[in-house]
Design a protein around this motif. Sequence first.
Motif, PDB file in Angstrom:
ATOM      1  N   ALA A 133       0.842  -1.198   0.000  1.00 16.46           N
ATOM      2  CA  ALA A 133       0.000   0.000   0.000  1.00 16.46           C
ATOM      3  C   ALA A 133       0.876   1.245   0.000  1.00 16.46           C
ATOM      4  CB  ALA A 133      -0.912   0.009   1.224  1.00 16.46           C
ATOM      5  N   ILE A 134       0.393   2.270  -0.660  1.00 14.64           N
ATOM      6  CA  ILE A 134       1.004   3.600  -0.623  1.00 14.64           C
ATOM      7  C   ILE A 134       0.110   4.439   0.281  1.00 14.64           C
ATOM      8  CG2 ILE A 134       1.678   5.637  -1.950  1.00 14.64           C
ATOM      9  CD1 ILE A 134       3.280   3.197  -2.806  1.00 14.64           C
ATOM     10  N   LEU A 135       0.663   4.967   1.363  1.00 18.16           N
ATOM     11  CA  LEU A 135      -0.131   5.691   2.345  1.00 18.16           C
ATOM     12  C   LEU A 135      -0.374   7.127   1.901  1.00 18.16           C
ATOM     13  CD1 LEU A 135       1.642   4.333   5.542  1.00 18.16           C
ATOM     14  CD2 LEU A 135      -0.329   3.396   4.325  1.00 18.16           C
ATOM     15  N   GLN A 136      -1.622   7.549   2.010  1.00 21.11           N
ATOM     16  CA  GLN A 136      -2.030   8.878   1.580  1.00 21.11           C
ATOM     17  C   GLN A 136      -1.278   9.959   2.348  1.00 21.11           C
ATOM     18  OE1 GLN A 136      -6.225   9.531   1.902  1.00 21.11           O
ATOM     19  NE2 GLN A 136      -6.156  11.363   0.638  1.00 21.11           N
ATOM     20  N   GLY A 137      -0.707  10.912   1.619  1.00 23.06           N
ATOM     21  CA  GLY A 137       0.008  12.021   2.225  1.00 23.06           C
ATOM     22  C   GLY A 137       1.435  11.711   2.642  1.00 23.06           C
ATOM     23  N   GLY A 138       1.891  10.477   2.412  1.00 23.48           N
ATOM     24  CA  GLY A 138       3.244  10.091   2.790  1.00 23.48           C
ATOM     25  C   GLY A 138       4.248  10.391   1.692  1.00 23.48           C
ATOM     26  N   PRO A 139       5.537  10.267   1.998  1.00 24.50           N
ATOM     27  CA  PRO A 139       6.590  10.540   1.018  1.00 24.50           C
ATOM     28  C   PRO A 139       6.469   9.715  -0.266  1.00 24.50           C
ATOM     29  CG  PRO A 139       7.549  10.390   3.195  1.00 24.50           C
ATOM     30  CD  PRO A 139       6.107   9.985   3.322  1.00 24.50           C
ATOM     31  N   ALA A 140       6.097   8.448  -0.165  1.00 26.47           N
ATOM     32  CA  ALA A 140       5.993   7.615  -1.378  1.00 26.47           C
ATOM     33  C   ALA A 140       4.915   8.140  -2.310  1.00 26.47           C
ATOM     34  CB  ALA A 140       5.719   6.154  -0.998  1.00 26.47           C
ATOM     35  N   GLU A 141       3.786   8.599  -1.753  1.00 26.51           N
ATOM     36  CA  GLU A 141       2.724   9.166  -2.595  1.00 26.51           C
ATOM     37  C   GLU A 141       3.174  10.493  -3.205  1.00 26.51           C
ATOM     38  OE1 GLU A 141      -1.998   9.903  -2.251  1.00 26.51           O
ATOM     39  OE2 GLU A 141      -0.765  11.112  -0.888  1.00 26.51           O
ATOM     40  N   GLU A 142       3.811  11.324  -2.392  1.00 22.93           N
ATOM     41  CA  GLU A 142       4.279  12.627  -2.880  1.00 22.93           C
ATOM     42  C   GLU A 142       5.312  12.472  -3.993  1.00 22.93           C
ATOM     43  OE1 GLU A 142       5.682  14.594   0.626  1.00 22.93           O
ATOM     44  OE2 GLU A 142       3.660  14.800   1.466  1.00 22.93           O
ATOM     45  N   ASP A 143       6.236  11.500  -3.842  1.00 22.14           N
ATOM     46  CA  ASP A 143       7.274  11.287  -4.852  1.00 22.14           C
ATOM     47  C   ASP A 143       6.707  10.666  -6.126  1.00 22.14           C
ATOM     48  OD1 ASP A 143       9.046  12.292  -3.003  1.00 22.14           O
ATOM     49  OD2 ASP A 143       9.831  10.340  -2.418  1.00 22.14           O
ATOM     50  N   GLY A 144       5.688   9.816  -5.986  1.00 20.38           N
ATOM     51  CA  GLY A 144       5.018   9.227  -7.146  1.00 20.38           C
ATOM     52  C   GLY A 144       5.838   8.225  -7.941  1.00 20.38           C
TER      53      GLY A 144
END
Length: 152
Positions: free
Chosen positions: A132-143
């Motif tokens: 899972a990619i957590l909403q608002g976390g670094p992984a989501e922000e980096d894309g």
Amino acid sequence: SSRACPAMRLLYKLVRGECGFGIDIDSANRIVKVHAAGKADLDGLAREGDKVVAVDGEWLTEQRHMLAVIKSRRPAYEVLVERKAAEVAEHLASALGAFAAAGAARVLGVKARRDAQKGMGLTMAPHGRVAAILQGGPAEEDGQLEVGDVVG
């Protein structure tokens, strides 16, 4: 003159099973045994030879052993380990298996970042897969990462 084998740092979740984590650690915080059919073996992330350098963001030293940090009966801990780069490549090749052979997968270098409060912003599944990619976390922000990616 001998040259040191390059190492990579990997972050994964070490999960407690009914009989513990399923690993043995030496005095230098190195995993010396992954017990067959133990929780770590079934998860497929820990490897013999991994040197644990931090637990839940707390750095370990020769004087600070991993077992001293893991005192509670929490079900899981985030561990940062050093592993030989060649072993990481072997692990990735194994995890990708038939996909890579069929040309359906590519190996990419992704630079992940860790936030002090949010961690990396992802949840890992067995065998190094992003669950899972957590909403608002670094992984989501980096894309750069997606659910199902294999991280090693």
